[in-house]
Design a protein around this motif. Structure first.
Motif, PDB file in Angstrom:
ATOM      1  N   ALA A  92       3.150  19.756   2.946  1.00  0.00           N
ATOM      2  CA  ALA A  92       2.531  19.046   1.813  1.00  0.00           C
ATOM      3  C   ALA A  92       1.646  17.905   2.310  1.00  0.00           C
ATOM      4  O   ALA A  92       0.568  17.652   1.762  1.00  0.00           O
ATOM      5  N   GLY A  93       2.093  17.225   3.349  1.00  0.00           N
ATOM      6  CA  GLY A  93       1.321  16.100   3.880  1.00  0.00           C
ATOM      7  C   GLY A  93       0.025  16.563   4.520  1.00  0.00           C
ATOM      8  O   GLY A  93      -1.037  15.988   4.291  1.00  0.00           O
ATOM      9  N   LEU A  94       0.126  17.621   5.299  1.00  0.00           N
ATOM     10  CA  LEU A  94      -1.086  18.073   5.989  1.00  0.00           C
ATOM     11  C   LEU A  94      -2.028  18.812   5.046  1.00  0.00           C
ATOM     12  O   LEU A  94      -3.201  18.450   4.923  1.00  0.00           O
ATOM     13  N   PHE A  95      -1.536  19.831   4.372  1.00  0.00           N
ATOM     14  CA  PHE A  95      -2.439  20.703   3.617  1.00  0.00           C
ATOM     15  C   PHE A  95      -2.795  20.140   2.241  1.00  0.00           C
ATOM     16  O   PHE A  95      -3.959  19.994   1.906  1.00  0.00           O
ATOM     17  N   LYS A 125      -4.263   8.379   1.231  1.00  0.00           N
ATOM     18  CA  LYS A 125      -3.569   9.119   0.179  1.00  0.00           C
ATOM     19  C   LYS A 125      -2.101   9.266   0.536  1.00  0.00           C
ATOM     20  O   LYS A 125      -1.770   9.679   1.645  1.00  0.00           O
ATOM     21  N   GLY A 126      -1.262   8.925  -0.395  1.00  0.00           N
ATOM     22  CA  GLY A 126       0.162   9.072  -0.174  1.00  0.00           C
ATOM     23  C   GLY A 126       0.666  10.393  -0.744  1.00  0.00           C
ATOM     24  O   GLY A 126      -0.017  11.058  -1.517  1.00  0.00           O
ATOM     25  N   PHE A 127       1.865  10.756  -0.322  1.00  0.00           N
ATOM     26  CA  PHE A 127       2.518  11.902  -0.967  1.00  0.00           C
ATOM     27  C   PHE A 127       4.016  11.690  -0.872  1.00  0.00           C
ATOM     28  O   PHE A 127       4.507  10.961  -0.001  1.00  0.00           O
ATOM     29  N   PHE A 128       4.703  12.345  -1.764  1.00  0.00           N
ATOM     30  CA  PHE A 128       6.163  12.232  -1.835  1.00  0.00           C
ATOM     31  C   PHE A 128       6.677  13.663  -1.881  1.00  0.00           C
ATOM     32  O   PHE A 128       6.285  14.457  -2.746  1.00  0.00           O
ATOM     33  N   VAL A 129       7.512  13.998  -0.920  1.00  0.00           N
ATOM     34  CA  VAL A 129       7.865  15.412  -0.715  1.00  0.00           C
ATOM     35  C   VAL A 129       8.463  16.038  -1.978  1.00  0.00           C
ATOM     36  O   VAL A 129       8.191  17.206  -2.283  1.00  0.00           O
ATOM     37  N   TYR A 130       9.212  15.268  -2.742  1.00  0.00           N
ATOM     38  CA  TYR A 130       9.842  15.847  -3.932  1.00  0.00           C
ATOM     39  C   TYR A 130       8.822  16.198  -5.019  1.00  0.00           C
ATOM     40  O   TYR A 130       9.137  16.959  -5.934  1.00  0.00           O
ATOM     41  N   ASN A 131       7.618  15.630  -4.923  1.00  0.00           N
ATOM     42  CA  ASN A 131       6.561  16.044  -5.862  1.00  0.00           C
ATOM     43  C   ASN A 131       6.037  17.441  -5.546  1.00  0.00           C
ATOM     44  O   ASN A 131       5.220  17.977  -6.301  1.00  0.00           O
ATOM     45  N   TYR A 172       0.825  -1.222   0.000  1.00  0.00           N
ATOM     46  CA  TYR A 172       0.000   0.000   0.000  1.00  0.00           C
ATOM     47  C   TYR A 172       0.853   1.263   0.000  1.00  0.00           C
ATOM     48  O   TYR A 172       0.402   2.323  -0.431  1.00  0.00           O
ATOM     49  N   THR A 173       2.102   1.176   0.471  1.00  0.00           N
ATOM     50  CA  THR A 173       2.940   2.373   0.516  1.00  0.00           C
ATOM     51  C   THR A 173       3.323   2.864  -0.885  1.00  0.00           C
ATOM     52  O   THR A 173       3.866   3.963  -1.013  1.00  0.00           O
ATOM     53  N   ARG A 174       3.032   2.084  -1.923  1.00  0.00           N
ATOM     54  CA  ARG A 174       3.276   2.555  -3.287  1.00  0.00           C
ATOM     55  C   ARG A 174       2.444   3.805  -3.612  1.00  0.00           C
ATOM     56  O   ARG A 174       2.709   4.486  -4.595  1.00  0.00           O
ATOM     57  N   LEU A 175       1.437   4.063  -2.805  1.00  0.00           N
ATOM     58  CA  LEU A 175       0.636   5.275  -3.016  1.00  0.00           C
ATOM     59  C   LEU A 175       1.457   6.542  -2.798  1.00  0.00           C
ATOM     60  O   LEU A 175       1.076   7.619  -3.260  1.00  0.00           O
ATOM     61  N   ARG A 176       2.586   6.414  -2.095  1.00  0.00           N
ATOM     62  CA  ARG A 176       3.311   7.620  -1.707  1.00  0.00           C
ATOM     63  C   ARG A 176       4.049   8.278  -2.868  1.00  0.00           C
ATOM     64  O   ARG A 176       3.941   9.487  -3.079  1.00  0.00           O
ATOM     65  N   ARG A 177       4.822   7.496  -3.584  1.00  0.00           N
ATOM     66  CA  ARG A 177       5.736   8.063  -4.572  1.00  0.00           C
ATOM     67  C   ARG A 177       5.042   8.928  -5.621  1.00  0.00           C
ATOM     68  O   ARG A 177       5.611   9.883  -6.151  1.00  0.00           O
TER      69      ARG A 177
END
Lengths: 349, 349
Positions: free
Chosen positions: B145-148, B281-287, A270-275
């Motif tokens: 980015a993660g919060l907002f 929902k994931g996020f990646f800081v470099y995005n 599930y962590t693939r959602l991050r990238r």
């Protein structure tokens, strides 16, 4: 089966794995009489959904009353009011709602049963009432809510759809391709179904029974997935998670591949959602009931426009309901699995 | 450590489980000379993040170059340009970017290294340069980015936050509580950290090392969770999924509880997202680098307003970098783990 009694299918025992004939009990009783404030409903069509196996197991995943052994199985369908002692619901009205697996029902038409009057659509009301058991019923609401309210589809989205030949799937593929303009690759089991889905919105088909799923996704969607509409869960969801594009969305509609496992499926990636800043979003059709009228207007309009072919797969005769439910789990149906309870002639337009 | 050479930490072997002293190699070489188009950077502060263990394992989960044994470990930090042969980057400039674990670096300031000039904030530029190694660096961008951008927080949201005493967590708790108005329950390990997080935005604290997590969530958030900001993954994520309110959101930021497991963690209840129309929902800081300036302006403004206390946890001296990285995995840090490379006096406002 004659029209001289109320025939019912009741729970004989809780199913283990897929449903078996011994799980069902055939019961016959007198046609009931409505009291003041009640109506008598005569069942014409019933729709079938995978959730019914959970009802039979005494679970209530969709918020219906939990059932016990000996209870009539839950099921929504299309019925006519043949007697009314209720001020708002008139004799002759065609309605759809919670009928249960039975040929008659007395009801006070409570909100819990979620009855709707069957609307008249199109010139000369040319859409058949049978659609209320599926395409213009809860299956249609699922497809619409899952795709539009949950998946936020965009024109040109590279879309993967599992269970594409099923009830929700065969609608989602057409709505995504013909209404939104997505590029849809569908998954189904076997050549016949793969041919079917390519005629219902899918640009390409993956035969999950005979192909390596991951390799086939790569072949048909080499740049990855913007939108995955998931009807099956399990290894297919796992494979989709490895192939996400930026800001992709996974709609969790069903996970039929997991339902008859003894141990629950576990998702290890599930962590693939991050990238890719992607999301996995669930929805529950009953959370969308407030949109019922708008959704049915949309769907009926698209049927009349030719953007949506209404595909319902009927068994004829109420006695075949258990087989129809098992079909869903064996993946035998194409389109919404329904039962023409009285074996009446159908109208197709 | 004197200022007579370029000191480096390099990979001696790939870590198994948490990092060990034997995984690091201390290397000393001459201070390099910039060629035409290059600058010489002198490191002042380095930030530490769990991802660095993956760098040491030769993986590149954040898009940096994959490392081999013998390479200098990746790490972002704050440095001063002490020599310049580059037209755009002037001597004396304070910058932050990819320095690596070393006390000097020659760089052509490529986009891959993601260097930013340290801005002057507030009256009299009263924010210390050290913040660029964390709160006003990549950690701050992650929290924002993660919060907002990912969590869509709303005033009054019932919020659960794991890793609340960590770098990202200690910022998210304050931003959620003081900027948005969420009702934040934080999780941290031990009494000291639980006291700490209650002073940094959390209404209540759960000591995950000494409490039953599920029972504690029920006690502090009896009506369930609107927003779960996940820094740890594993059983805590599993517990949060059982307690979702309608339209809730789970932000996948990190999963540090899973990183040193031998077998990957598997999530068996992701389908809980369905019933409440919830999302993960994931996020990646470099995005989110394209928002850098706006985010740093926001964060600096909130520091100056007093809504965000900048908490960085320093080790003093470059020689302690391995210990500082291990700290993250033992959960010893409060706030952003950083290294004051040269043991210089710090300015706090």
């Amino acid at each position: 089966m004659c029209d001289d009694a109320n025939y019912q299918w009741r729970i004989a025992r809780y199913p283990i794995g897929n449903v078996q004939p011994e799980d069902f009990h055939w019961h016959v009783e007198e046609i009931p009489e409505p009291k003041n404030g009640e109506v008598l409903l005569k069942t014409h069509y019933l729709g079938l959904a995978p959730v019914m196996r959970f009802y039979m197991m005494g679970q209530n995943p969709s918020g219906e009353t939990a059932l016990k052994i000996g209870n009539v199985i839950h099921g929504r369908g299309v019925a006519q009011i043949v007697k009314s002692r209720h001020p708002d619901w008139k004799e002759g009205m065609m309605v759809q709602g919670q009928m249960g697996w039975q040929t008659y029902k007395v009801s006070a038409m409570t909100p819990q049963e979620k009855f709707f009057v069957m609307p008249n659509y199109g010139p000369n009301n040319k859409l058949p009432a049978a659609l209320g058991a599926g395409v213009l019923g809860m299956t249609g609401l699922s497809a619409h809510a899952g795709l539009f309210a949950t998946g936020s589809p965009k024109k040109g989205d590279k879309m993967l759809l599992s269970g594409a030949a099923g009830g929700v799937g065969s609608m989602v593929s057409q709505l995504a391709a013909n209404v939104v303009g997505c590029d849809v690759v569908g998954m189904a089991g076997g050549t016949e179904k793969c041919d079917f889905i390519k005629k219902h919105g899918c640009r390409a088909a993956i035969d999950y029974k005979n192909e390596d799923i991951a390799a086939a996704i790569d072949a048909h969607l080499p740049s990855g997935i913007d939108l995955y509409f998931d009807n099956v869960g399990g290894e297919t969801l796992q494979a989709a998670l490895e192939r996400l594009r930026m800001h992709s969305r996974i709609v969790l509609c069903g996970s039929i591949s997991e339902y008859t496992r003894r141990d629950p499926f576990s998702l290890s990636n599930y962590t693939r959602l991050r990238r890719t800043d992607s999301m996995m979003k669930g929805f529950f059709v009953y959370n969308h009931l407030h949109n019922w009228e708008q959704v049915m207007d949309d769907l009926a309009g698209w049927i009349i426009d030719g953007k949506l072919k209404a595909v319902q797969d009927f068994v004829h005769g109420f006695e075949h309901m258990p087989r129809a439910l098992a079909n869903l789990y064996y993946g035998n149906n194409m389109g919404v699995q329904c039962c023409n309870v009285r074996g009446e002639p159908e109208i197709w337009n």
